[in-house]
Design an enzyme around this catalytic site. Structure first.
Site, mmCIF file in Angstrom:
data_model
loop_
_atom_site.group_PDB
_atom_site.id
_atom_site.type_symbol
_atom_site.label_atom_id
_atom_site.label_comp_id
_atom_site.label_asym_id
_atom_site.label_seq_id
_atom_site.Cartn_x
_atom_site.Cartn_y
_atom_site.Cartn_z
ATOM 1 N N ASN A 145 30.385 36.636 19.842
ATOM 2 C CA ASN A 145 29.687 36.004 20.983
ATOM 3 C C ASN A 145 28.498 34.924 20.312
ATOM 4 O OD1 ASN A 145 30.980 37.816 22.764
ATOM 5 N ND2 ASN A 145 29.651 39.271 21.661
ATOM 6 N N CYS A 146 29.185 34.123 19.225
ATOM 7 C CA CYS A 146 28.076 33.140 18.661
ATOM 8 C C CYS A 146 28.464 31.744 19.117
ATOM 9 C CB CYS A 146 28.292 33.277 17.195
ATOM 10 S SG CYS A 146 26.869 34.202 16.551
ATOM 11 N N ILE A 147 27.246 30.962 19.170
ATOM 12 C CA ILE A 147 27.466 29.618 19.107
ATOM 13 C C ILE A 147 26.941 28.490 18.174
ATOM 14 C CG2 ILE A 147 28.242 29.058 21.576
ATOM 15 C CD1 ILE A 147 25.100 28.982 22.142
#
Lengths: 104, 96, 122
Positions: free
Chosen positions: A102-104
């Protein structure tokens, strides 16, 4: 290092193959010289993974550091200084963990 | 403020029960896909709410050959009305 | 100027290991926190089984979902609710649960949904 297997983005495939030498090697590829400040974060990230079976996203990593190491270090700028780019990704990579989802 | 609930599995899923436990009085229920079986089953009639508006999707009804067994409480609608319902209600919650 | 936060409510209604939907719901919620939005998490129906203490997915070669749920607070998801009727129907109470949750009635749940900008019902 030759016997280690990595995915296409450079994350270690076999979680059990990790040790401190492997971390040094991965860090070198990322142009990071590991200091005690780095090791402290790596240790914490690995303990998070062991407990939650989840590679922490930046937000979770920052809260974790804040809780365990205090508010001075528990800030994203501190993490950015140590692991530039997207810190959560680099930390997981050096710690021999899967890429955080869940990383941007 | 009203919500449109879409239900897309048949009675064995118990989705209607789950939906009704938190749906509010003036919400609308739309039965689509296998959910249309709810609109033909007399067994489910007793559990069907009094206040909510009930809709069922014509295309899914025809596909399954249920056109002659739809209970009176249900209004059969087409896709166009489906879209209207979605825009009319503040929120759409899908049960699937 | 920062945009006002939107409220997301995730409702997780499926048991943890048979299908992957419970995991999916968690992943989606964790992803939502990245955008600094207000995120509520609700366990309802069979979803309450995700909260059981002493679960160990390793026994069937899976990750333990409960362990990941224990990290919700670190992701900034502090409002974690459990449908008390769903617990009761399954002979469960708060002592069986792995993490601290706020018990809610169906009416409270309906109100929470009403207040939310987006409801993700899995």
């Amino acid at each position: 290092m030759d016997s280690l297997r990595f995915d296409t983005e450079g994350y270690l495939k076999d979680l059990d193959a990790w040790n401190e030498n492997v971390a040094l090697e991965i860090a070198k590829q990322e142009n990071i010289q590991l200091t005690p400040a780095h090791w402290e974060i790596i240790k914490l990230t690995r303990s998070f993974y062991a407990r939650h079976q989840l590679s922490p996203a930046t937000r979770a990593l920052v809260s974790l550091i804040k809780r365990e190491l205090g508010p001075k270090k528990g800030r994203s700028v501190y993490l950015m200084k140590l692991f530039s780019g997207t810190p959560a990704k680099i930390v997981s990579k050096v710690s021999g963990l899967p890429k955080p989802d869940n990383c941007i | 403020m009203t919500t449109l609930h879409t239900i897309s599995k048949g009675p064995s899923s118990k989705l209607l029960e789950s939906c009704l436990s938190i749906a509010r009085e003036n919400d609308a229920l739309l039965f689509i896909e296998d959910g249309v079986y709810y609109s033909s089953e007399l067994a489910s009639e007793s559990s069907i709410p009094k206040h909510q508006l009930l809709f069922t999707l014509e295309e899914d009804i025809i596909a399954r050959g249920l056109q002659h067994s739809i209970l009176n409480k249900f209004e059969t609608i087409n896709y166009r009305k489906f879209v209207e319902l979605c825009t009319f209600h503040e929120k759409v919650i899908n049960w699937f | 100027m920062t945009k006002p936060k939107k409220m997301f409510t995730f409702i997780s209604r499926q048991a943890p290991y048979g299908k992957d939907r419970a995991r999916l719901c968690l992943d989606a919620a964790l992803a939502a926190t990245v955008f600094e939005q207000k995120v509520n998490y609700v366990f309802s129906d069979d979803g309450v089984y995700q909260l059981l203490k002493q679960q160990n997915g390793g026994s069937i070669g899976s990750k333990t979902l409960g362990s990941a749920l224990e990290a919700l607070d670190l992701y900034g998801i502090e409002d974690v609710f459990v449908n008390e009727a769903s617990l009761r129907q399954r002979n469960l109470n708060s002592e069986h649960l792995l993490i601290k949750t706020i018990p809610v009635t169906n009416i409270q749940l309906a109100n929470l949904i009403l207040k939310s900008d987006y409801v993700i019902n899995l």
